[in-house]
Design a protein around this motif. Structure first.
Motif, PDB file in Angstrom:
ATOM      1  N   ARG A 108       0.840  -1.206   0.000  1.00 28.41           N
ATOM      2  CA  ARG A 108       0.000   0.000   0.000  1.00 28.41           C
ATOM      3  C   ARG A 108       0.870   1.250   0.000  1.00 28.41           C
ATOM      4  NH1 ARG A 108      -1.849   2.565   4.689  1.00 28.41           N
ATOM      5  NH2 ARG A 108      -3.330   4.183   4.173  1.00 28.41           N
ATOM      6  N   LEU A 125      -9.503  -2.979   8.814  1.00 26.27           N
ATOM      7  CA  LEU A 125      -9.841  -1.558   8.943  1.00 26.27           C
ATOM      8  C   LEU A 125      -8.677  -0.744   9.478  1.00 26.27           C
ATOM      9  CD1 LEU A 125     -13.495  -1.875  10.253  1.00 26.27           C
ATOM     10  CD2 LEU A 125     -12.715  -1.282   7.931  1.00 26.27           C
ATOM     11  N   ALA A 128      -6.903   0.056   6.216  1.00 26.98           N
ATOM     12  CA  ALA A 128      -7.703   0.448   5.050  1.00 26.98           C
ATOM     13  C   ALA A 128      -7.827   1.953   4.899  1.00 26.98           C
ATOM     14  CB  ALA A 128      -9.102  -0.163   5.159  1.00 26.98           C
ATOM     15  N   ASP A 129      -7.740   2.417   3.666  1.00 25.84           N
ATOM     16  CA  ASP A 129      -8.085   3.797   3.371  1.00 25.84           C
ATOM     17  C   ASP A 129      -9.590   3.954   3.454  1.00 25.84           C
ATOM     18  OD1 ASP A 129      -5.462   4.748   2.785  1.00 25.84           O
ATOM     19  OD2 ASP A 129      -5.584   3.820   0.806  1.00 25.84           O
ATOM     20  N   TYR A 130     -10.299   2.972   2.927  1.00 26.60           N
ATOM     21  CA  TYR A 130     -11.749   3.030   2.888  1.00 26.60           C
ATOM     22  C   TYR A 130     -12.290   1.615   3.037  1.00 26.60           C
ATOM     23  CZ  TYR A 130     -16.127   5.400   1.872  1.00 26.60           C
ATOM     24  OH  TYR A 130     -17.365   5.970   1.993  1.00 26.60           O
ATOM     25  N   TYR A 132     -15.984  -1.070   3.413  1.00 26.22           N
ATOM     26  CA  TYR A 132     -17.412  -1.337   3.272  1.00 26.22           C
ATOM     27  C   TYR A 132     -17.749  -2.517   4.154  1.00 26.22           C
ATOM     28  CZ  TYR A 132     -16.991   1.473  -0.949  1.00 26.22           C
ATOM     29  OH  TYR A 132     -16.738   2.497  -1.827  1.00 26.22           O
ATOM     30  N   SER A 142     -20.311   2.256   5.271  1.00 27.39           N
ATOM     31  CA  SER A 142     -19.045   2.503   4.587  1.00 27.39           C
ATOM     32  C   SER A 142     -18.404   3.739   5.185  1.00 27.39           C
ATOM     33  CB  SER A 142     -19.262   2.676   3.080  1.00 27.39           C
ATOM     34  OG  SER A 142     -20.034   3.817   2.804  1.00 27.39           O
ATOM     35  N   GLY A 143     -17.119   3.854   4.982  1.00 27.91           N
ATOM     36  CA  GLY A 143     -16.379   5.005   5.476  1.00 27.91           C
ATOM     37  C   GLY A 143     -14.894   4.722   5.453  1.00 27.91           C
ATOM     38  N   THR A 144     -14.116   5.647   5.952  1.00 28.13           N
ATOM     39  CA  THR A 144     -12.679   5.405   6.034  1.00 28.13           C
ATOM     40  C   THR A 144     -12.446   4.269   7.033  1.00 28.13           C
ATOM     41  OG1 THR A 144     -12.264   6.931   7.851  1.00 28.13           O
ATOM     42  CG2 THR A 144     -12.185   7.852   5.588  1.00 28.13           C
ATOM     43  N   GLY A 145     -11.294   3.654   6.948  1.00 29.84           N
ATOM     44  CA  GLY A 145     -10.974   2.599   7.906  1.00 29.84           C
ATOM     45  C   GLY A 145     -11.091   3.082   9.337  1.00 29.84           C
ATOM     46  N   ARG A 146     -10.577   4.255   9.599  1.00 24.13           N
ATOM     47  CA  ARG A 146     -10.630   4.829  10.951  1.00 24.13           C
ATOM     48  C   ARG A 146     -12.070   5.083  11.387  1.00 24.13           C
ATOM     49  NH1 ARG A 146      -6.860   6.839  14.229  1.00 24.13           N
ATOM     50  NH2 ARG A 146      -5.348   6.588  12.560  1.00 24.13           N
ATOM     51  N   GLU A 147     -12.891   5.633  10.474  1.00 25.33           N
ATOM     52  CA  GLU A 147     -14.295   5.883  10.815  1.00 25.33           C
ATOM     53  C   GLU A 147     -15.005   4.584  11.175  1.00 25.33           C
ATOM     54  OE1 GLU A 147     -15.093   9.759   7.913  1.00 25.33           O
ATOM     55  OE2 GLU A 147     -15.667   7.749   7.229  1.00 25.33           O
TER      56      GLU A 147
END
Length: 161
Positions: A108, A125, A128-130, A132, A142-147
């Motif tokens: 990555r 997560l 992950a950037d994003y 689902y 869905s959202g950013t990995g952090r979210e």
């Protein structure tokens, strides 16, 4: 978009050597004897030094973690624009899961696009950037990995905190 995947369960060519499995990854490129092939092979071996040590060994005799490394290395040999990783942690000891994920993070960081399907939501997560979240075949969050890591619903349903 050209892509390569590493299917769940690794699916290496067990009766072929590690080196032959990697050669098969570059098959569609049609440049097996080219300097590019050698450079790509060196890159895979730098990511996975164990594979260099076992290059003449039959793939079916590798450990589960080594087979996963070989499957990822074989995908990389195709020089894909997108790498699909399906459950790269499946059946691996925790120490090998960490090693495989270090490699995923490294890929990555090199700017490679990775689509990761993973049962361990916390691991996936975390890098992950994003993301689902699928439930019964439908996207539910869905959202950013952090979210997603911080989402109460995700934590309760998939992470357990």
């Amino acid at each position: 978009m050209p892509c390569r995947n590493t299917p769940e369960g690794r699916r290496v060519f067990a009766s072929l050597s590690v080196l032959d499995n990697l050669r098969l990854g570059a098959f569609r490129r049609g440049r097996r004897g080219s300097p590019d092939f050698k450079a790509d092979l060196d890159e895979v071996f730098s990511l996975f030094p164990r594979l260099r040590d076992r290059s003449r060994q039959m793939a079916g005799t590798l450990s589960g973690g080594e087979q996963q490394m070989l499957a990822i290395g074989r995908a990389l040999m195709a020089k894909p624009e997108l790498i699909l990783l399906d459950e790269p942690s499946m059946g691996l000891a925790p120490k090998l899961v960490e090693e495989v994920y270090r490699i995923v993070v490294r890929l990555r960081e090199q700017g490679r696009t990775i689509l990761l399907v993973e049962q361990f939501a916390n691991l996936a997560l975390g890098i992950a950037d994003y993301g689902y979240v699928l439930e019964n075949g439908r996207f539910v969050i869905s959202g950013t990995g952090r979210e997603l890591l911080n989402d109460r619903r995700v934590r309760e349903a998939y992470i357990g905190h």
